[in-house]
Design a protein around this motif. Sequence first.
Motif, PDB file in Angstrom:
ATOM      1  N   VAL A  23       0.865  -1.173   0.000  1.00 24.16           N
ATOM      2  CA  VAL A  23       0.000   0.000   0.000  1.00 24.16           C
ATOM      3  C   VAL A  23       0.908   1.231   0.000  1.00 24.16           C
ATOM      4  N   PHE A  24       0.350   2.352  -0.424  1.00 23.97           N
ATOM      5  CA  PHE A  24       1.160   3.543  -0.650  1.00 23.97           C
ATOM      6  C   PHE A  24       0.520   4.743   0.048  1.00 23.97           C
ATOM      7  N   GLU A  25       1.366   5.492   0.763  1.00 19.34           N
ATOM      8  CA  GLU A  25       0.915   6.659   1.515  1.00 19.34           C
ATOM      9  C   GLU A  25       1.667   7.891   1.052  1.00 19.34           C
ATOM     10  N   LEU A  26       1.042   9.037   1.239  1.00 19.99           N
ATOM     11  CA  LEU A  26       1.712  10.310   1.039  1.00 19.99           C
ATOM     12  C   LEU A  26       2.800  10.485   2.091  1.00 19.99           C
ATOM     13  N   GLN A 124      -6.871  -0.965  13.429  1.00 21.93           N
ATOM     14  CA  GLN A 124      -7.079  -0.554  14.812  1.00 21.93           C
ATOM     15  C   GLN A 124      -6.778   0.933  14.996  1.00 21.93           C
ATOM     16  N   LEU A 125      -5.773   1.425  14.269  1.00 24.80           N
ATOM     17  CA  LEU A 125      -5.432   2.846  14.350  1.00 24.80           C
ATOM     18  C   LEU A 125      -6.592   3.716  13.889  1.00 24.80           C
ATOM     19  N   ARG A 126      -7.224   3.344  12.791  1.00 28.98           N
ATOM     20  CA  ARG A 126      -8.344   4.137  12.277  1.00 28.98           C
ATOM     21  C   ARG A 126      -9.458   4.267  13.315  1.00 28.98           C
ATOM     22  N   LYS A 127      -9.780   3.168  13.980  1.00 27.98           N
ATOM     23  CA  LYS A 127     -10.825   3.203  14.997  1.00 27.98           C
ATOM     24  C   LYS A 127     -10.438   4.108  16.159  1.00 27.98           C
ATOM     25  N   LEU A 128      -9.145   4.145  16.466  1.00 31.21           N
ATOM     26  CA  LEU A 128      -8.683   4.877  17.642  1.00 31.21           C
ATOM     27  C   LEU A 128      -8.634   6.380  17.433  1.00 31.21           C
ATOM     28  N   VAL A 129      -8.138   6.836  16.286  1.00 31.52           N
ATOM     29  CA  VAL A 129      -7.831   8.267  16.146  1.00 31.52           C
ATOM     30  C   VAL A 129      -8.743   9.018  15.191  1.00 31.52           C
ATOM     31  N   ARG A 130      -9.535   8.339  14.415  1.00 26.28           N
ATOM     32  CA  ARG A 130     -10.304   9.051  13.397  1.00 26.28           C
ATOM     33  C   ARG A 130     -11.224  10.092  14.032  1.00 26.28           C
ATOM     34  N   ASN A 131     -11.182  11.291  13.452  1.00 21.81           N
ATOM     35  CA  ASN A 131     -12.043  12.409  13.862  1.00 21.81           C
ATOM     36  C   ASN A 131     -11.762  12.921  15.276  1.00 21.81           C
ATOM     37  N   ARG A 132     -10.583  12.651  15.806  1.00 23.01           N
ATOM     38  CA  ARG A 132     -10.215  13.183  17.121  1.00 23.01           C
ATOM     39  C   ARG A 132      -9.371  14.445  16.957  1.00 23.01           C
ATOM     40  N   ALA A 133      -9.568  15.400  17.829  1.00 29.59           N
ATOM     41  CA  ALA A 133      -8.801  16.644  17.789  1.00 29.59           C
ATOM     42  C   ALA A 133      -7.315  16.340  17.947  1.00 29.59           C
ATOM     43  N   GLY A 134      -6.495  16.989  17.128  1.00 31.61           N
ATOM     44  CA  GLY A 134      -5.056  16.832  17.214  1.00 31.61           C
ATOM     45  C   GLY A 134      -4.499  15.728  16.349  1.00 31.61           C
ATOM     46  N   TYR A 135      -5.369  14.842  15.833  1.00 35.04           N
ATOM     47  CA  TYR A 135      -4.915  13.696  15.056  1.00 35.04           C
ATOM     48  C   TYR A 135      -5.455  13.752  13.630  1.00 35.04           C
ATOM     49  N   LEU A 136      -4.674  13.205  12.719  1.00 36.57           N
ATOM     50  CA  LEU A 136      -5.155  12.893  11.389  1.00 36.57           C
ATOM     51  C   LEU A 136      -4.722  11.471  11.071  1.00 36.57           C
ATOM     52  N   TYR A 137      -5.580  10.727  10.426  1.00 34.73           N
ATOM     53  CA  TYR A 137      -5.289   9.350  10.050  1.00 34.73           C
ATOM     54  C   TYR A 137      -4.707   9.340   8.643  1.00 34.73           C
ATOM     55  N   ALA A 138      -3.557   8.687   8.467  1.00 34.03           N
ATOM     56  CA  ALA A 138      -2.904   8.624   7.164  1.00 34.03           C
ATOM     57  C   ALA A 138      -3.590   7.592   6.282  1.00 34.03           C
ATOM     58  N   GLU A 139      -4.321   8.055   5.304  1.00 37.92           N
ATOM     59  CA  GLU A 139      -4.977   7.161   4.358  1.00 37.92           C
ATOM     60  C   GLU A 139      -3.930   6.526   3.438  1.00 37.92           C
ATOM     61  N   HIS A 140      -4.294   5.402   2.814  1.00 34.52           N
ATOM     62  CA  HIS A 140      -3.366   4.749   1.906  1.00 34.52           C
ATOM     63  C   HIS A 140      -4.085   4.319   0.637  1.00 34.52           C
ATOM     64  N   VAL A 141      -3.281   4.083  -0.399  1.00 35.37           N
ATOM     65  CA  VAL A 141      -3.769   3.613  -1.695  1.00 35.37           C
ATOM     66  C   VAL A 141      -3.211   2.215  -1.927  1.00 35.37           C
ATOM     67  N   PRO A 142      -4.056   1.216  -2.186  1.00 35.56           N
ATOM     68  CA  PRO A 142      -3.540  -0.129  -2.451  1.00 35.56           C
ATOM     69  C   PRO A 142      -2.966  -0.261  -3.861  1.00 35.56           C
ATOM     70  N   ASN A 143      -1.873  -0.995  -3.965  1.00 35.26           N
ATOM     71  CA  ASN A 143      -1.340  -1.512  -5.236  1.00 35.26           C
ATOM     72  C   ASN A 143      -0.678  -0.484  -6.151  1.00 35.26           C
ATOM     73  N   ASN A 144      -1.281   0.699  -6.311  1.00 32.24           N
ATOM     74  CA  ASN A 144      -0.902   1.594  -7.413  1.00 32.24           C
ATOM     75  C   ASN A 144       0.007   2.742  -6.953  1.00 32.24           C
ATOM     76  N   GLY A 145       1.285   2.434  -6.767  1.00 33.65           N
ATOM     77  CA  GLY A 145       2.234   3.455  -6.361  1.00 33.65           C
ATOM     78  C   GLY A 145       2.575   4.432  -7.464  1.00 33.65           C
ATOM     79  N   LYS A 146       2.600   3.970  -8.709  1.00 30.48           N
ATOM     80  CA  LYS A 146       2.978   4.843  -9.815  1.00 30.48           C
ATOM     81  C   LYS A 146       1.971   5.975 -10.005  1.00 30.48           C
ATOM     82  N   ASP A 147       0.694   5.645  -9.917  1.00 30.66           N
ATOM     83  CA  ASP A 147      -0.325   6.682 -10.090  1.00 30.66           C
ATOM     84  C   ASP A 147      -0.261   7.704  -8.963  1.00 30.66           C
ATOM     85  N   LEU A 148      -0.090   7.232  -7.721  1.00 33.23           N
ATOM     86  CA  LEU A 148      -0.013   8.158  -6.601  1.00 33.23           C
ATOM     87  C   LEU A 148       1.213   9.053  -6.732  1.00 33.23           C
TER      88      LEU A 148
END
Length: 201
Positions: A23-26, A124-148
């Motif tokens: 998976v690929f993240e910013l 588990q991380l998404r459940k813990l921090v999503r929409n909480r003040a001070g946090y942002l959850y790092a989304e990811h893209v499966p498979n396609n690193g070249k496009d990202l």
Amino acid sequence: MLPRIQPINPQRIAAPFDHDNFVFELKHDGFRAVAYIEDGACQLVSRKQIQYKSFALLTSVMARLPVQNAIMDGEIVCLDSNGRSQFRQLMRRLKAEAVFYAFDLLWLDGADLRGLTFLERKKQLRKLVRNRAGYLYAEHVPNNGKDLYSVICREDLEGIVAKHKLAPYVTTPATWFKVLNPDYSQKRGRREMFDAFRERR
């Protein structure tokens, strides 16, 4: 007492790739930090095991996470109105406007999660921090690193990080890889900015 953890340092590679097992993240442009939350307090610690002490407002918010204890891997960033990391803003405003971009969960309520797969930890991380003040959850893209990678270069962002979705949290062998944007505009003058900051300090 929580164990001290050496964060994974992504191995730099020359070109992006596509792969079903990754998976690929910013790659966010900020200060890499491991967050240790325990007994109603939070410490943000660098890769060199030095505690960041200039983010009192952020750590006070993070300390209120409703857990007994937790360890998260992430990046301290300042964002503009379009959600882009602004490193100069982070350097100028260390005490305000910073958020913690969380991209991995290593420990939760006494349980060591490092042996789980990356995607299991992120779930588990998404459940813990999503929409909480001070946090942002790092989304990811499966498979396609070249496009990202094409998108981040077009949008003048720093790069991407490829992470093996089935790997545990280990520093060796390499399971995280980074590909940087060679034309990233915020890298220009970075050395001079650090030199000036050190002189002011």
